[in-house]
Write a protein that holds these residues in place. Structure first.
Motif, mmCIF file in Angstrom:
data_model
loop_
_atom_site.group_PDB
_atom_site.id
_atom_site.type_symbol
_atom_site.label_atom_id
_atom_site.label_comp_id
_atom_site.label_asym_id
_atom_site.label_seq_id
_atom_site.Cartn_x
_atom_site.Cartn_y
_atom_site.Cartn_z
ATOM 1 N N ARG A 81 0.845 -1.207 0.000
ATOM 2 C CA ARG A 81 0.000 0.000 0.000
ATOM 3 C C ARG A 81 0.877 1.253 0.000
ATOM 4 N N ILE A 82 1.861 1.280 0.882
ATOM 5 C CA ILE A 82 2.741 2.449 0.980
ATOM 6 C C ILE A 82 3.564 2.618 -0.300
ATOM 7 N N ASP A 86 -0.486 4.628 -1.444
ATOM 8 C CA ASP A 86 -1.664 4.603 -0.583
ATOM 9 C C ASP A 86 -1.216 4.826 0.858
ATOM 10 N N THR A 87 -2.147 4.885 1.769
ATOM 11 C CA THR A 87 -1.802 5.144 3.167
ATOM 12 C C THR A 87 -1.829 3.865 3.996
ATOM 13 N N ALA A 88 -1.193 3.949 5.136
ATOM 14 C CA ALA A 88 -1.226 2.866 6.129
ATOM 15 C C ALA A 88 -1.158 3.521 7.499
ATOM 16 N N GLU A 89 -2.226 4.205 7.851
ATOM 17 C CA GLU A 89 -2.301 4.895 9.134
ATOM 18 C C GLU A 89 -2.346 3.867 10.273
#
Length: 124
Positions: A81-82, A86-89
């Motif tokens: 994802r990263i 994309d995000t990985a909160e």
């Protein structure tokens, strides 16, 4: 090839996870493949790595196999994802870890208990 059914079951759970996650955020649940694909790729890698572990017995439905698949699916999915922007909160990582643990390990635990209780008992 005996691990293919386990890969399919795990993949279905990853797809369910993605669809529920998108729906819970009022996003179009039909776009669940956008959320699921990094985890599906990591899932396949996880099964491949689990198959290489020399532990015996090597059963795709075992909890040991499942732990490897779960860790690689979550970790690899987040990294993909990263890497793709994309995000990985932190809250997403926590929720994904817990939900995928329940799903990927849960069915294996049920299979283990079912096998244990269905096994013929030996009289003393």
């Amino acid at each position: 090839m005996r691990f293919v059914p386990a890969v399919i079951v795990d993949a279905v759970f990853v797809l369910i996870f993605a669809a529920i996650g998108r729906a819970s955020h009022d996003e179009n649940p039909l776009g669940f493949l956008l959320t699921a694909w990094p985890f599906l790729v990591a899932l396949v890698v996880g099964h491949a790595l689990a198959a290489l572990v020399p532990a015996r017995p090597r059963r795709p439905w075992s909890l040991g196999w499942g732990v490897i698949v779960w860790v690689v699916t979550v970790g690899g999915g987040m990294l993909l994802r990263i890497a793709t922007g994309d995000t990985a909160e932190t809250p997403f990582i926590i929720v994904a870890s817990l939900v995928l643990a329940a799903m990927l390990l849960g069915w294996r635990l049920i299979a283990l208990l079912t096998r244990r209780y269905r096994a013929p008992r030996v009289a003393d």
